[in-house]
Structure formats: structure tokens, C-alpha cells
Design a protein around this motif. Structure first.
Motif, PDB file in Angstrom:
ATOM      1  N   ILE A  14      12.823  12.356   8.267  1.00 37.34           N
ATOM      2  CA  ILE A  14      13.935  11.903   7.442  1.00 37.34           C
ATOM      3  C   ILE A  14      13.783  10.417   7.084  1.00 37.34           C
ATOM      4  CG2 ILE A  14      16.439  11.508   7.399  1.00 37.34           C
ATOM      5  CD1 ILE A  14      15.679  14.461   7.051  1.00 37.34           C
ATOM      6  N   THR A  15      13.327   9.587   8.012  1.00 33.32           N
ATOM      7  CA  THR A  15      13.149   8.163   7.715  1.00 33.32           C
ATOM      8  C   THR A  15      12.177   7.968   6.559  1.00 33.32           C
ATOM      9  OG1 THR A  15      13.607   7.567  10.005  1.00 33.32           O
ATOM     10  CG2 THR A  15      12.467   5.929   8.673  1.00 33.32           C
ATOM     11  N   ILE A  72      13.650  -2.712   1.420  1.00 30.33           N
ATOM     12  CA  ILE A  72      13.887  -1.480   2.189  1.00 30.33           C
ATOM     13  C   ILE A  72      14.336  -1.806   3.609  1.00 30.33           C
ATOM     14  CG2 ILE A  72      12.799   0.588   3.164  1.00 30.33           C
ATOM     15  CD1 ILE A  72      11.050   0.652   0.617  1.00 30.33           C
ATOM     16  N   ALA A  73      13.683  -2.765   4.237  1.00 27.75           N
ATOM     17  CA  ALA A  73      14.056  -3.152   5.603  1.00 27.75           C
ATOM     18  C   ALA A  73      15.514  -3.617   5.640  1.00 27.75           C
ATOM     19  CB  ALA A  73      13.121  -4.231   6.117  1.00 27.75           C
ATOM     20  N   GLN A  74      15.914  -4.419   4.663  1.00 29.78           N
ATOM     21  CA  GLN A  74      17.301  -4.892   4.618  1.00 29.78           C
ATOM     22  C   GLN A  74      18.265  -3.744   4.350  1.00 29.78           C
ATOM     23  OE1 GLN A  74      17.112  -8.047   1.644  1.00 29.78           O
ATOM     24  NE2 GLN A  74      17.587  -9.518   3.263  1.00 29.78           N
ATOM     25  N   ARG A  75      17.943  -2.912   3.387  1.00 21.82           N
ATOM     26  CA  ARG A  75      18.836  -1.816   3.011  1.00 21.82           C
ATOM     27  C   ARG A  75      19.030  -0.819   4.152  1.00 21.82           C
ATOM     28  NH1 ARG A  75      18.821   1.896  -2.345  1.00 21.82           N
ATOM     29  NH2 ARG A  75      20.191   3.488  -1.527  1.00 21.82           N
ATOM     30  N   THR A  80       7.070  -1.117   7.600  1.00 28.05           N
ATOM     31  CA  THR A  80       5.653  -1.245   7.238  1.00 28.05           C
ATOM     32  C   THR A  80       4.862  -0.037   7.724  1.00 28.05           C
ATOM     33  OG1 THR A  80       5.769  -3.650   7.233  1.00 28.05           O
ATOM     34  CG2 THR A  80       3.578  -2.674   7.500  1.00 28.05           C
ATOM     35  N   ARG A  81       5.142   0.427   8.929  1.00 28.16           N
ATOM     36  CA  ARG A  81       4.464   1.633   9.445  1.00 28.16           C
ATOM     37  C   ARG A  81       4.766   2.841   8.569  1.00 28.16           C
ATOM     38  NH1 ARG A  81       5.843  -0.809  14.272  1.00 28.16           N
ATOM     39  NH2 ARG A  81       7.756   0.369  14.513  1.00 28.16           N
ATOM     40  N   VAL A  82       6.025   3.018   8.206  1.00 29.67           N
ATOM     41  CA  VAL A  82       6.412   4.150   7.356  1.00 29.67           C
ATOM     42  C   VAL A  82       5.724   4.029   5.998  1.00 29.67           C
ATOM     43  CG1 VAL A  82       8.342   5.256   6.141  1.00 29.67           C
ATOM     44  CG2 VAL A  82       8.612   4.555   8.535  1.00 29.67           C
ATOM     45  N   LEU A  83       5.746   2.834   5.420  1.00 24.62           N
ATOM     46  CA  LEU A  83       5.101   2.635   4.114  1.00 24.62           C
ATOM     47  C   LEU A  83       3.611   2.926   4.180  1.00 24.62           C
ATOM     48  CD1 LEU A  83       6.946  -0.560   2.872  1.00 24.62           C
ATOM     49  CD2 LEU A  83       7.196   1.773   1.987  1.00 24.62           C
TER      50      LEU A  83
END
Length: 162
Positions: free
Chosen positions: A34-35, A54-57, A66-69
Motif C-alpha cells: 500500500i505504501t 512525498i516525504a512531507q505529504r 527513497t527506498r520506496v522510490l
């Protein structure tokens, strides 16, 4: 409804929605957590999307995002492009496979929304959305202050303010 009982229905709704979405994502053959899907959705919605945005949102640390990206890059669902306004950052874009994944995810979300709202009138849904957004904004804009003293009494009760 008493404010003291608001937490339980919110918890039930959140849990039921998350549980339904996890099952529906699996049933649809979408092999991403889901993340990852939330990050893809942010890239899709935000025209000038960066990892920092994205990190802020999502209120996650940049290392986790960064890992997810990196995993989404590896799956070929997103690409990084040069940011013409800031050479220190890169903009994120969906690939055609990423757009296809968004289409599949939207189909799952439509099923969830139809199921969740099936006995509600459109005006009731609109009212819920408005109220939920106001409540979330109230909590997010609290500035780190919970509004509760060590005795559990509301700061408003002590000052007499509404």
C-alpha cells in the motif's frame, strides 16, 4: 453523538477500509504494498513531484521514501527527470506501466468507495468528506499542542474558550 465516542467509529472505519483495500489489492493481482501505491498516487497527482514533497505529504522520513522510490524505479513504474528549476532535485514521473498501475488502483478504489457508501445519499457522502477534512485539518494544524493538560482537562475548559 458524544465526542467521547468519536474515536471508536473512526478506528473501525479506518481499520475496515485498510483491511478491505489490502484484500482488494491482492484480489486484483496488484503486487505492491500500500505504501508503494500511495507514493505512485502522489507522483500521479502532483505535477512537479519530488521525493521531498512525498516525504512531507506522507509524513515519512526521506530515507523510507527513497527506498520506496528506488523499488518503483526498479519496477519500471516511475522515472526521474531533471528539475529545470532546481538542479539539486529531480522530478518524478509515471511510466506507461506506472499509469497502468494507477488505472488498476483506481478500479480497486472505486469498488471500495461503492461498497463503503452503498446505503448513503450523495449529500451524506459530501458532508462526511467535508467533516473528515475539517477534523483532519484541525488535528494537523494543532501545532504539536494536543490541547490537553496533565490532568486530562481540555485547555479550553481551563481558559473558558470554545
Amino acid at each position: 453523538m458524544s465526542l467521547t465516542s468519536l474515536g471508536e467509529p473512526l478506528h473501525r472505519l479506518t481499520h475496515a477500509y485498510r483491511s478491505f483495500m489490502r484484500s482488494a489489492v491482492v484480489d486484483a493481482g496488484i503486487g505492491l504494498p500500500i505504501t508503494h501505491l500511495r507514493v505512485l498516487k502522489a507522483v500521479w497527482k502532483q505535477e512537479r513531484c519530488t521525493a521531498h514533497f512525498i516525504a512531507q505529504r506522507m509524513r515519512r522520513d526521506k530515507a523510507q521514501i527513497t527506498r520506496v522510490l528506488n523499488e518503483l524505479l526498479g519496477e519500471g513504474l516511475i522515472v526521474k527527470v531533471e528539475n529545470p528549476e532546481d538542479r539539486r532535485s529531480q522530478l518524478l514521473r509515471l511510466t506507461p506501466d506506472g499509469e497502468s498501475m494507477i488505472d488498476r488502483m483506481q478500479a480497486v478504489e472505486t469498488i471500495a468507495m461503492d461498497r463503503m457508501t452503498r446505503h448513503l445519499k450523495p449529500d451524506d457522502v459530501d458532508t462526511f468528506i467535508t467533516l473528515a477534512n475539517v477534523m483532519a485539518d484541525n488535528l494537523q494544524n494543532a501545532g504539536g499542542e494536543a490541547g490537553v493538560t496533565t490532568t486530562g482537562e481540555s485547555n479550553h475548559a481551563k481558559t473558558g474558550t470554545p
